[in-house]
Design an enzyme around this catalytic site. Sequence first.
Site, PDB file in Angstrom:
ATOM      1  N   SER A 241       0.850  -1.195   0.000  1.00  0.00           N
ATOM      2  CA  SER A 241       0.000   0.000   0.000  1.00  0.00           C
ATOM      3  C   SER A 241       0.881   1.238   0.000  1.00  0.00           C
ATOM      4  O   SER A 241       2.030   1.183   0.438  1.00  0.00           O
ATOM      5  CB  SER A 241      -0.871   0.031   1.256  1.00  0.00           C
ATOM      6  OG  SER A 241      -0.076   0.355   2.379  1.00  0.00           O
ATOM      7  N   ASP A 242       0.348   2.355  -0.459  1.00  0.00           N
ATOM      8  CA  ASP A 242       1.056   3.605  -0.208  1.00  0.00           C
ATOM      9  C   ASP A 242       0.935   3.874   1.294  1.00  0.00           C
ATOM     10  O   ASP A 242       0.095   3.281   1.986  1.00  0.00           O
ATOM     11  CB  ASP A 242       0.490   4.763  -1.043  1.00  0.00           C
ATOM     12  CG  ASP A 242       1.485   5.926  -1.131  1.00  0.00           C
ATOM     13  OD1 ASP A 242       2.464   5.938  -0.348  1.00  0.00           O
ATOM     14  OD2 ASP A 242       1.287   6.827  -1.960  1.00  0.00           O
ATOM     15  N   TRP A 243       1.759   4.758   1.805  1.00  0.00           N
ATOM     16  CA  TRP A 243       1.866   4.948   3.260  1.00  0.00           C
ATOM     17  C   TRP A 243       0.560   5.509   3.837  1.00  0.00           C
ATOM     18  O   TRP A 243       0.250   6.675   3.671  1.00  0.00           O
ATOM     19  CB  TRP A 243       3.058   5.846   3.555  1.00  0.00           C
ATOM     20  CG  TRP A 243       4.348   5.100   3.762  1.00  0.00           C
ATOM     21  CD1 TRP A 243       5.218   5.293   4.808  1.00  0.00           C
ATOM     22  CD2 TRP A 243       4.937   4.067   2.966  1.00  0.00           C
ATOM     23  NE1 TRP A 243       6.279   4.427   4.698  1.00  0.00           N
ATOM     24  CE2 TRP A 243       6.135   3.662   3.583  1.00  0.00           C
ATOM     25  CE3 TRP A 243       4.557   3.396   1.794  1.00  0.00           C
ATOM     26  CZ2 TRP A 243       6.961   2.650   3.082  1.00  0.00           C
ATOM     27  CZ3 TRP A 243       5.376   2.386   1.281  1.00  0.00           C
ATOM     28  CH2 TRP A 243       6.551   2.030   1.929  1.00  0.00           C
TER      29      TRP A 243
END
Length: 737
Positions: A241-243
Site C-alpha cells: 500500500s502507499d503509506w
Amino acid sequence: MTLEEKAALVIGAGYGAPQTLLPGGTMIGNSGTKVPGTAGSTAAIARLGIPSIVLSDGPAGVRINPYRKGDSTRTYFATAFPVGTLLASSWDPALVERVGVAFGNEVKEYGIDIILAPGVNIHRNPLNGRNFEYYAEDPLLAGRMASAIINGIQANGVGTSIKHFVANNQESSRSTINTIVSERALRELYLKTFRIAIAASNPWTVMSSYNKLNGTYTAERHDLITTILRDEWKYTGFVVSDWGGGRDWVAEMQAGNDLIMPGNKAQIASLISAVGHDSLDVRILDANVARILHIVVKTPAFSGYKYSDRPDLKAHAAIAREAAAEGMVLLKNKDNTLPIQKTVKTIALFGNSSYFPIAVGTGSGEVNKAYVTSLTKGLRDAGYNPDAELEKTYVPFVKDTTAKLLAATPKGNRPGPSPELILDAGLISRKAAACDLAIITIGRNSGEGFDRKLETNYALITAEKEQIKKIADGFHAKGKKVVFVLNIAGVIDTEGWEKYADAVILAWQPGQEAGSAIADILSGKVNPSGKLPTTFPVRYADVSSAKNFPGTPSGIPEQVIYEEGIYVGYRYHDRFQVKPKYEFGYGLSYTSFSVEALKLSSMVLNGKLSMTVKVTNTGKVAGKEVVQLYVGAPVKSIDKPLQELRAFAKTQLLQPGASEVLTFELAAADLASYHSDSSSWITDAGVYAVNVGTSVQNIREKATFSIPKTLIIEKDHKILQPQVSILELGLRTKEDK
Ligand code: BGC
C-alpha cells in the site's frame, strides 16, 4: 508461522516510529532504525530466520538521513539523479538503464532492499505537484523508460516498487479523492503504462495508490490488484500500500494488497481478530505472506549482504551529469544563439535558480544530496566568466530569504520558495552594457502533498515578467542575446517570457549536477537531443483536463471525473485541432538531420511488421536524433486518436554526414484499441497510416499498410466500471466539443 507472525509480517514495522505529517494529514514515510531516514521496514521474525527488509524512497535517488546520531565522522549523502520527466525526455532507455544500475548500487550499498520507485503516473494535467517524479503523457514512452530504470536498479539484486497503481494523477485531496474514469481510458492510458513496464522488467513490488478508483480505494480493489495485475498480467511480486493508503485492512488483504505500510499495532490486532471471527480466511493471509516471503528471500537482507555505506558517489555523479544533459530539451534557438558563441566571455546570470538550481522536487521524491552545482560553477568550469557583481547580489539574497522563510514556517510545513530577486533598473542596464550575454533561469518547484498553483507556479508572476522584459530589452538594445533556462518541475506557461528569448533550454529538474549539465548544453560540449515527453499548451485552458482538475467541489475536492477520456496530451491536441505551444516529441538540436527511405517489410501486417528508416546528420556538428513512429488506426465502431506513438528509437552520436538505419517492429497487438462493450482489445481490419517523424507534428515520412481481418487480440474481465456515466470527449456530439 503463527497467526501473530503472519499478521506482523503483512503489516509494516513502522509503528511507533515518527512519521512526517504533511499539512492535510497525509504522511511520507520517515522511520526505520537500520537505515535512518528510510520510509519503513517489515517485521523480522528471528525464530524463522526472516529478516526485516528496508524500503526507502524515492524516484530521483535514495532518500536517507545524511547524518547519524553518534556518528559525527562521516556523512551518508546520496546522489540526486535527474527527475523522471527529464529521464523520459532523453527517449533513451539504454541511458536510463545505466542510471538505474548506478542508482541500484546506492540502494544496495546503503543497506536498502527495495527502493520505492519509479513513479509512472501519466501526466494528465500540468498542475499535478508530483509530475516531476513521473515520466510522460504517453504510456509507451513512460512504460519503456520505467522498465529501463527498473531493469537497471534490479540488476543489483535489490527491488523496486513501481507506483502509484493507479489513476493517481493529482495531489489535491490525494488520500480521499474519488477518481472517476472510464474503462477504456484506464486500459489504454493509465493501466497501460504499468502493464508495459511490468512486462518488460518484472518489478519486485507494485505500490497501490492513495486515491479511490471509481468508488473504492485502489488498495482494496481485488479486481485491480488480483484480477488485472495477477490474473491478466501474470504479475508475481507483492503489492504494497502507499503509506497510510486504504482504510479497510481486511479488504486490502483480500484484494491482494499484501503489505500495509507503514504499519501499526492496531492493524496487526485487527487482522488477528478478523481471522478469529472468520471475516478473513487464513488462506488469504497465507497467500499474502507467501508473496512477501518470495521477495524477502531475494533481498540483500536475507543473504546477509555486508553493505559498505560507501557507494561510489563520484562515479554516480558523472552518470547523473551525463543523463541530465541527455534529457535537456532545446525549445528555441533563433539564429543559432546556442551553443554560446566563441566571442562571449562575460555572462550576466539572472534568476535565483541560476545560483541555487532546483535539483529535484520535494516530499518523498527529495534526495539528501551533498551538493547541487550552480550554473555559476558550471559556466566557470567551462571557461566562461559569470558576472561577479550579480553573483554577490543574488547569493546573499537567496540565502537570507530562505533562512527567513524557514524561520517563519510553522513546524511540519514546508517553506515556500524564496521570492525572485527584483533588481534595480540601473544594475540591469549596467550589466547589459558590460556583459556579452544574458542567461535568465526560471525556477519552479513542486512536490508531494500539493498541486501547483496556476497563478503563481504555472504562470509567471507580474514582477518576474516585468524583470524579464527589462533584462531582455536592455540586452537586445545593445545587440546582445538572451537565453532562458527553465529549471522547472513541470510544464509552465510560456506567455510573458517566450517572446523575449533568443534561445530556450528546458532543463527540468536535472539532479545535483544541474549547473554542470546545463553548462554542457550551453557550451555545446553536449549537443541537445532531448524531446518533450509531455505537451506545452499555448494556454492552460487548452489542456484537455483543465475543466476537470482537481475535481469538485472546489476547495477540497471529493471527486474528479476524467471527462477527457483517452484524449490526454497530444491525443487531444491532434484530434481536436488545438494547437500546442511545443508539441509532444519536440526538441531542437545544434545540427540537422534528414529522416528518409522509410521501408516496410510488407504492405500487409500478418503477425509482425518491421520498418526501417535512414537518419543522416546533415549539419555541421555531431548529434543524436530521436525518431518517433506514430500509427493512425482505421476508425470503425469506436472513436480513435488520429495517431498514437507505437515505437521510437534514438540514434548513436552521428558525426556530420554519418547515417544510421533505425529499425522498428510492430505487432498487431500493439495497434489494438480497448472496446469497453466487449471488454476486449481489438485491432480493426483496414488501412493503417504510419507517420515517422521527429515530433508528433513534424512528420518526415509516411506509409500505409493494411490488416486484412479484424483481430480480437485479448478478452479481458468486465471490471473497474465507473458507477456514474461519464460524458467523455469523443463520445459527445460535435457541439459539445
Ligand atoms: C508517497 C509514496 C512514498 C511513501 C513513503 C507516500 O506519501 O505517496 O510515493 O513512497 O509515502 O514515503
